[in-house]
Design an enzyme around this catalytic site. Structure first.
Site, PDB file in Angstrom:
ATOM      1  N   HIS A  60       0.738  -1.259   0.109  1.00  0.00           N
ATOM      2  CA  HIS A  60       0.190  -0.044  -0.051  1.00  0.00           C
ATOM      3  C   HIS A  60       0.765   1.139   0.071  1.00  0.00           C
ATOM      4  O   HIS A  60       0.448   2.392  -0.003  1.00  0.00           O
ATOM      5  CB  HIS A  60      -0.818   0.052   1.261  1.00  0.00           C
ATOM      6  CG  HIS A  60      -2.264  -0.919   1.073  1.00  0.00           C
ATOM      7  ND1 HIS A  60      -3.449  -0.290   0.703  1.00  0.00           N
ATOM      8  CD2 HIS A  60      -2.252  -2.083   1.429  1.00  0.00           C
ATOM      9  CE1 HIS A  60      -4.187  -1.366   0.641  1.00  0.00           C
ATOM     10  NE2 HIS A  60      -3.552  -2.257   0.999  1.00  0.00           N
ATOM     11  N   LYS A 104      -8.690  13.882   4.110  1.00  0.00           N
ATOM     12  CA  LYS A 104      -7.690  12.415   4.109  1.00  0.00           C
ATOM     13  C   LYS A 104      -6.922  12.666   5.315  1.00  0.00           C
ATOM     14  O   LYS A 104      -6.931  13.689   5.875  1.00  0.00           O
ATOM     15  CB  LYS A 104      -6.941  12.520   2.608  1.00  0.00           C
ATOM     16  CG  LYS A 104      -6.227  13.854   2.432  1.00  0.00           C
ATOM     17  CD  LYS A 104      -5.528  13.871   1.108  1.00  0.00           C
ATOM     18  CE  LYS A 104      -6.308  13.986  -0.098  1.00  0.00           C
ATOM     19  NZ  LYS A 104      -6.452  12.726  -0.855  1.00  0.00           N
ATOM     20  N   LYS A 129       0.650  14.294   1.504  1.00  0.00           N
ATOM     21  CA  LYS A 129      -0.413  14.575   0.998  1.00  0.00           C
ATOM     22  C   LYS A 129      -0.410  16.147   0.927  1.00  0.00           C
ATOM     23  O   LYS A 129      -1.453  16.558   0.138  1.00  0.00           O
ATOM     24  CB  LYS A 129      -1.700  14.244   1.884  1.00  0.00           C
ATOM     25  CG  LYS A 129      -1.642  12.645   1.497  1.00  0.00           C
ATOM     26  CD  LYS A 129      -2.793  12.316   2.663  1.00  0.00           C
ATOM     27  CE  LYS A 129      -3.184  10.802   2.798  1.00  0.00           C
ATOM     28  NZ  LYS A 129      -3.660  10.169   1.737  1.00  0.00           N
TER      29      LYS A 129
HETATM   30  C1  LIG Z   1     -11.939   7.303   1.258  1.00  0.00           C
HETATM   31  C2  LIG Z   1     -11.391   7.507   2.773  1.00  0.00           C
HETATM   32  C3  LIG Z   1     -10.080   7.843   3.150  1.00  0.00           C
HETATM   33  C4  LIG Z   1      -8.885   7.809   1.933  1.00  0.00           C
HETATM   34  O1  LIG Z   1      -8.867   8.987   1.402  1.00  0.00           O
HETATM   35  P1  LIG Z   1      -7.598   9.411   0.587  1.00  0.00           P
HETATM   36  O2  LIG Z   1      -7.985  10.591   0.140  1.00  0.00           O
HETATM   37  O3  LIG Z   1      -7.731   8.365  -0.563  1.00  0.00           O
HETATM   38  O4  LIG Z   1      -6.467   9.336   1.229  1.00  0.00           O
HETATM   39  C5  LIG Z   1      -9.613   8.111   4.103  1.00  0.00           C
HETATM   40  N1  LIG Z   1     -10.581   8.352   5.187  1.00  0.00           N
HETATM   41  C6  LIG Z   1     -11.782   8.062   5.190  1.00  0.00           C
HETATM   42  C7  LIG Z   1     -12.707   8.375   6.124  1.00  0.00           C
HETATM   43  C8  LIG Z   1     -12.507   7.700   4.018  1.00  0.00           C
HETATM   44  O5  LIG Z   1     -13.920   7.574   3.766  1.00  0.00           O
END
Ligand SMILES: *Cc1c(COP(=O)(O)O)cnc(C)c1O
Length: 752
Positions: A312, A491, A497
């Site tokens: 991952h 996120k 990020k």
């Molecule tokens: C989908 C999701 C993530 C992943 O988000 P990314 O932008 O891909 O890092 C993280 N937290 C929650 C609560 C989500 O629903």
């Protein structure tokens, strides 16, 4: 189905009485749904999948379960008759706190799609009492509290376990919590989460502090306990070991009960290892097979054909390596096996970079997975290429056939049907679907020139924006302008990020507005993010954003044009509300660092346009929608990788050579910020940005600002923007996790 629905409704009526509170009504629905779930038969197939993961970020289950029982609309109607709104009922359910971010959410989407596809596959994990911490903001800073999500009204059944986990200094009695996962046509799979009988919630003191050495009492209290000290790191290994010992035992017992010969386990079982946290299942399964009388050499061969590994991340700090001394402490009975696996791997290839145990006597969990698993997969095309060409290149040369790409996906049941019922219903009608089919979304392309359809999509977006404004006003007492552009970055908080780059844009816009360069339309910058409790710089970035929120809110000249809103305690339920309401999806990671992302897919499906770098699955989104329908900026992954190789990125050069960047960065420690926030934190972050900036924020900031300005300008052409929305939605079926699961099944699992 009709009979089942009638019985469900009748059960709810009987239990609810005549004037139920929302709590009573929720409980009645939960009970009635569980009764129907209990009647479902397990899915069967030739081979069974066991998806083992430290996280399952499930989200609330009520709406999703009702959709799978084809009873959502009937139950909503009933709830309305009792005088409650659906949101009021949903709000009663506690969201399980069993995951951290994308990896855990992926596991939850997979459970959903595996069942929907009528494939036989169960999840295995841990039942953390407080899971990931609950986030609160205090003085513009994150504080952490235990997240006590476990409720008496639950989707889980407690199942006793007649097996013990022996550790060097104590023996643990496991107990299992099972949740049904509804599938297709009256069938179900299950999620099995293991807990320790002797765990004690009462040992948690002050925030999320507790005695990290008291394994009998602390093992399943928290997900990812702080590992900044040795006790914390040992606790993580105890957790991982407990999970795999219970998992392996359950798998072997189940296979024996089915009458299967353990010598041919791989014909009946496949174990998907989600990242390296469950990697100890490899030596533990070998150990347990040896206890069953199988010789080590054969046990190794069996396990090699049974296990498969998903990578991952390529972030160095996330590729787990444990000192052998820790493993000697926690799992002495596995150390002989680990040494033997190390020797076997060394015989296949003696290069230092592929050893299980390195020269510093550290065990590389991913290396074990690759040598002794049948497949390795990355989670997006670019990510898998980077694994093959750089991060895991030596392994790729050794085992070219093991490497596979499986681009992530999301379940449309939750991320469209449940969270944006308006859009789901509209698409069903428009495309004349009797039952939902992901692939048919492409037919939406035919309406690209249809002004009514575009207007309808935009009206739904506006309704979702208003709904979110109501939600956030009730939750956080803030008034957000529903007519502003919703620009969202939600996120985990991590430097890669680059929420900090978004913060620099906010400073830019704040200054522009003060100069009189007013935006055509107000903009709301929305954030949601938890920072790991020991990740200081991530917490500093939250602090910067909360200070900016405060400064802007209190500047009457600026606030009509710009708002910043930080969603407290971002989780799946918050995601389900903000994503359908968003116009701009911020996916601005440093190219090469985001393995896939799944947030990007959720936004696309709900008609937000992506502002992002060529990273992770953004690359595949861009290929599908083509360049007019996405906003891509920044240096490529090749350029970024070259900077790391040559070690020639110097943020201070960017700062010194660009007056604008200088102005933005200096603002961080200017008078206004210091008057609002914490001097130490602000200075620390400023120094980090100027002297280190490991994730190259300043490399892309200029291009980011330019690209975002273009995007805001394009938003004003409402027809054109609407067409871009439509195009994004029409292209999104590739990102259904049903497609991902079909790929896994065809190329790795062969469940038959
Ligand atoms: C989908 C999701 C993530 C992943 O988000 P990314 O932008 O891909 O890092 C993280 N937290 C929650 C609560 C989500 O629903």
């Amino acid at each position: 189905m009709t009979f089942m629905r009638q019985e469900l409704i009748q059960d709810i009526r009987n239990a609810a009485g005549c004037k139920p509170t929302a709590g009573t009504l929720y409980k009645a629905i939960n009970r009635a749904v569980r009764k129907q779930m209990a009647k479902l038969e397990p899915v069967v197939s030739k081979r069974k999948l066991y998806y083992i993961s430290a996280e399952f970020l499930l989200g609330k289950m009520l709406t999703s379960n009702l959709i799978h029982l084809h009873a959502l609309e009937d139950v909503k109607t009933l709830v309305g008759e009792y005088g409650w709104t659906w949101k009021e009922i949903q709000d009663i359910e506690q969201e399980p706190s069993l995951g951290n971010g994308g990896l855990g959410r992926l596991a939850a989407c997979f459970l959903d799609s595996i069942a929907e596809l009528n494939l036989c596959g169960d999840g295995i994990g841990l039942y953390y009492h407080f899971g990931l911490f609950e986030q609160r903001f205090l003085n513009h800073k994150q504080t952490e509290l235990p997240n006590a999500w476990i409720d008496t009204v639950s989707w889980f059944d407690r199942v006793p376990v007649d097996f013990q986990v022996k550790l060097p200094r104590c023996t643990l009695q496991p107990v299992r919590y099972d949740m049904d996962v509804i599938g297709f046509d009256g069938k179900k799979n299950r999620l099995h989460l293991f807990d320790v009988e002797s765990v004690e919630e009462g040992i948690v003191k002050e925030g999320i502090q507790f005695d990290k050495t008291d394994i009998r009492r602390n093992l399943t209290l928290f997900l990812y306990p702080d590992d900044s000290d040795e006790q914390g790191r040992l606790l993580r290994i105890y957790q991982q070991y407990f999970m795999v010992a219970c998992g392996a035992h359950m798998i072997l017992e189940e296979q024996k009960q089915l009458g299967h010969d353990l010598h041919r386990l791989y014909e009946h079982a496949v174990i998907q290892i989600n990242d390296t946290h469950p990697s100890l299942i490899i030596p533990e399964l070998i150990y347990q097979l040896m206890q069953e009388g199988i010789r080590m050499k054969e046990a190794v061969r069996i396990v090699e054909k049974t296990c498969a590994y998903t990578n991952h991340t390529i972030l160095a700090e996330a590729l787990e390596t444990w000192p052998m001394s820790y493993l000697e402490t926690v799992v002495p009975h596995l150390c002989g096996i680990l040494q033997a696996l190390d020797t076997a791997a060394d015989q296949r290839c003696s290069a230092a970079g592929v050893a299980l145990i390195d020269a510093d006597n550290r065990m590389h969990m991913a290396h074990m997975d690759i040598h002794f698993g049948k497949s390795v997969n990355g989670v997006a095309a670019l990510h898998t290429e980077i694994l093959k060409q750089s991060e895991l290149h030596a392994f790729y040369e050794l085992y070219p056939k093991k490497f596979k790409n499986k681009t992530n996906g999301i379940t449309f049941t939750r991320w469209l049907h449940a969270c944006n019922t308006q859009l789901y219903t509209y698409l069903m009608e428009l495309l004349h679907m009797d039952s939902w089919q992901d692939e048919r979304l492409a037919e939406l392309h035919a309406y690209a020139q249809d002004a009514d359809v575009i207007a309808h999509l935009q009206a739904i977006k506006q309704e979702k924006k208003r709904e979110w404004c109501t939600h956030i006003r009730n939750k956080q007492r803030v008034a957000i302008n529903p007519n502003s552009i919703f620009d969202t970055q939600v996120k985990r908080l991590h430097e890669y990020k680059r929420q900090q780059m978004n913060a620099l844009w906010i400073i830019y816009k704040l200054k522009e507005i003060r100069k009189g360069n007013l935006p055509k339309r107000p903009i709301t910058c929305i954030f949601g993010a938890k920072a790991a409790p020991a990740y200081t710089i991530a917490k500093d970035i939250i602090h910067v954003l909360l200070c900016l929120q405060d400064i802007i809110e209190h500047d009457a000249r600026v606030s009509p044009y710009l708002q910043v809103c930080f969603i407290e305690n971002y989780n799946v339920s918050e995601a389900e509300l903000i994503i359908p309401a968003s116009d701009i999806s911020e996916q601005i990671s440093l190219a090469s660092k985001e393995a896939s992302g799944t947030g990007n897919m959720k936004f696309m499906l709900n008609g937000a346009l992506t502002l992002g770098t060529r990273d992770g699955a953004n690359v595949e989104i861009a290929d599908l929608v083509e360049e007019d329908n996405i906003y891509i900026f920044g240096k490529s992954s090749e350029e970024v990788i070259a900077h790391y190789e040559k070690a020639d990125y110097c943020s201070r050069d960017y700062y010194e050579q660009d007056a604008l960047l200088q102005e933005l960065v200096d603002y961080l420690i200017g008078e206004e910020m210091l008057a609002t926030g914490d001097r130490k934190s602000l200075h620390r972050f400023y120094q980090e940005l100027l002297n280190k900036d490991w994730f190259m924020t300043l490399l892309d900031t200029r291009e980011y600002i330019a690209c975002k300005e273009q995007m805001l300008k394009d938003y004003e052409n409402r027809k054109l923007w609407g067409r871009k929305m439509l195009h994004n939605i029409a292209c999104s079926s590739f990102f259904s996790s049903k497609r991902t699961i079909e790929d896994y099944d065809r190329d790795i699992w062969n469940l038959g």
